[in-house]
Design a protein around this motif. Sequence first.
Motif, short mmCIF file in Angstrom:
data_model
loop_
_atom_site.label_atom_id
_atom_site.label_comp_id
_atom_site.label_asym_id
_atom_site.label_seq_id
_atom_site.Cartn_x
_atom_site.Cartn_y
_atom_site.Cartn_z
N GLU A 102 0.84 -1.21 0.00
CA GLU A 102 0.00 0.00 0.00
C GLU A 102 0.87 1.25 0.00
O GLU A 102 0.58 2.23 -0.70
CB GLU A 102 -0.92 0.00 1.21
N ARG A 103 1.93 1.22 0.79
CA ARG A 103 2.85 2.36 0.86
C ARG A 103 3.52 2.58 -0.50
O ARG A 103 3.67 3.71 -0.95
CB ARG A 103 3.88 2.10 1.96
N SER A 104 3.89 1.51 -1.15
CA SER A 104 4.51 1.60 -2.47
C SER A 104 3.53 2.18 -3.49
O SER A 104 3.89 3.02 -4.31
CB SER A 104 4.97 0.21 -2.92
N SER A 105 2.27 1.75 -3.41
CA SER A 105 1.25 2.27 -4.33
C SER A 105 1.06 3.77 -4.13
O SER A 105 0.93 4.53 -5.10
CB SER A 105 -0.08 1.55 -4.11
N ALA A 106 1.04 4.21 -2.87
CA ALA A 106 0.89 5.64 -2.59
C ALA A 106 2.07 6.43 -3.16
O ALA A 106 1.89 7.54 -3.67
CB ALA A 106 0.78 5.86 -1.08
N THR A 107 3.26 5.85 -3.10
CA THR A 107 4.43 6.52 -3.66
C THR A 107 4.36 6.56 -5.19
O THR A 107 4.75 7.56 -5.81
CB THR A 107 5.72 5.82 -3.18
N LEU A 108 3.85 5.51 -5.79
CA LEU A 108 3.66 5.52 -7.24
C LEU A 108 2.65 6.58 -7.67
O LEU A 108 2.81 7.21 -8.72
CB LEU A 108 3.21 4.14 -7.73
N VAL A 109 1.63 6.79 -6.85
CA VAL A 109 0.66 7.86 -7.14
C VAL A 109 1.38 9.20 -7.14
O VAL A 109 1.16 10.05 -8.01
CB VAL A 109 -0.51 7.82 -6.15
N LYS A 110 2.25 9.41 -6.16
CA LYS A 110 3.03 10.65 -6.11
C LYS A 110 3.89 10.79 -7.36
O LYS A 110 4.01 11.88 -7.93
CB LYS A 110 3.90 10.70 -4.85
N TYR A 111 4.48 9.70 -7.80
CA TYR A 111 5.29 9.72 -9.02
C TYR A 111 4.43 10.13 -10.21
O TYR A 111 4.81 10.99 -11.01
CB TYR A 111 5.91 8.34 -9.26
N ASN A 112 3.26 9.52 -10.32
CA ASN A 112 2.37 9.80 -11.45
C ASN A 112 1.85 11.23 -11.46
O ASN A 112 1.60 11.79 -12.53
CB ASN A 112 1.19 8.83 -11.46
N HIS A 113 1.69 11.82 -10.27
CA HIS A 113 1.19 13.19 -10.18
C HIS A 113 2.31 14.23 -10.17
O HIS A 113 2.04 15.42 -9.96
CB HIS A 113 0.32 13.35 -8.93
N LEU A 114 3.54 13.78 -10.37
CA LEU A 114 4.70 14.68 -10.38
C LEU A 114 4.79 15.49 -9.08
O LEU A 114 5.17 16.67 -9.10
CB LEU A 114 4.66 15.62 -11.59
N ASP A 115 4.43 14.87 -7.96
CA ASP A 115 4.49 15.57 -6.67
C ASP A 115 5.92 15.98 -6.35
O ASP A 115 6.88 15.25 -6.62
CB ASP A 115 3.95 14.67 -5.54
N LEU A 116 6.02 17.15 -5.75
CA LEU A 116 7.35 17.68 -5.42
C LEU A 116 8.01 16.93 -4.27
O LEU A 116 9.23 16.98 -4.13
CB LEU A 116 7.24 19.18 -5.08
N ASP A 117 7.22 16.25 -3.45
CA ASP A 117 7.81 15.52 -2.33
C ASP A 117 8.07 14.04 -2.66
O ASP A 117 8.17 13.20 -1.76
CB ASP A 117 6.93 15.65 -1.09
N LEU A 118 8.19 13.72 -3.94
CA LEU A 118 8.44 12.33 -4.35
C LEU A 118 9.73 11.79 -3.73
O LEU A 118 9.75 10.66 -3.23
CB LEU A 118 8.51 12.21 -5.87
N ALA A 119 10.79 12.58 -3.74
CA ALA A 119 12.08 12.10 -3.21
C ALA A 119 11.95 11.69 -1.75
O ALA A 119 12.40 10.61 -1.35
CB ALA A 119 13.15 13.17 -3.37
N ALA A 120 11.30 12.52 -0.95
CA ALA A 120 11.13 12.21 0.48
C ALA A 120 10.23 10.99 0.65
O ALA A 120 10.49 10.11 1.48
CB ALA A 120 10.55 13.41 1.21
N ALA A 121 9.14 10.92 -0.15
CA ALA A 121 8.20 9.79 -0.05
C ALA A 121 8.87 8.48 -0.45
O ALA A 121 8.69 7.46 0.22
CB ALA A 121 6.98 10.06 -0.92
N LEU A 122 9.66 8.51 -1.52
CA LEU A 122 10.34 7.31 -1.98
C LEU A 122 11.38 6.84 -0.97
O LEU A 122 11.47 5.65 -0.65
CB LEU A 122 10.98 7.54 -3.35
N GLN A 135 16.83 11.11 -13.05
CA GLN A 135 16.41 10.87 -11.68
C GLN A 135 15.02 10.26 -11.61
O GLN A 135 14.77 9.34 -10.83
CB GLN A 135 16.47 12.18 -10.88
N ARG A 136 14.10 10.77 -12.44
CA ARG A 136 12.74 10.21 -12.46
C ARG A 136 12.75 8.78 -13.00
O ARG A 136 12.02 7.92 -12.51
CB ARG A 136 11.80 11.10 -13.28
N THR A 137 13.59 8.52 -13.99
CA THR A 137 13.68 7.17 -14.54
C THR A 137 14.18 6.19 -13.48
O THR A 137 13.65 5.09 -13.32
CB THR A 137 14.63 7.14 -15.76
#
Length: 194
Positions: A17-37, A90-92
């Motif tokens: 579930e945590r991984s899915s939430a992080t993928l959602v952040k990736y898909n939405h180009l969220d600025l806090d992706l690095a911290a979430a990942l 970095q995104r890749t």
Amino acid sequence: MIPFLHDRLQKLQHLLERSSATLVKYNHLDLDLAAALTACLDEAIGAYRALDRTDVENKLLALKAQYVTAQHGVHPFRLEPVLNQRRAMQRTIALHVLQESAQQVRSDCLHDQQMLSQGRVDLGPIVLHAFSKGLIEVPQDGSWDQKRLEELWHRLLREPETQLAARQLATKLNSLDILLLLEELVALVLAPSG
């Protein structure tokens, strides 16, 4: 020591579930992706360490190292500084790390689910035989607490006709998993039909 699969499966499903939430952040180009990942990887690393799965812990640490390397502007596979399209790289790498870590967790979830399913299949005939022979005494209040389930399981382990199959199952599954499956199967047999 045989792992407690019901508990481990809950922990793995939380990681998924945590991984899915992080993928959602990736898909939405969220600025806090690095911290979430990073937080997602740290939680997974800690969970696998607690589960005494050093092989997976090491794999996740290597994935985190790839991501950290990319965050510092160095391609983690070529080990060369990236001057052009650094953010794209970095995104890749973030996507690669997310996919690989999620695949590991999904694979482990599937393995544990299969182990429990097989345990259910192995325990089913034992329970049906025990009911047909009158070995299972249904409590008057109808509730199966842990003490009653343990007594039933020990009776099945001692009973000559169920002993061999029960002991074989005890070599494959944790006793707590067996008790939970036993409770599930007894309830299924006692459920009113229709």
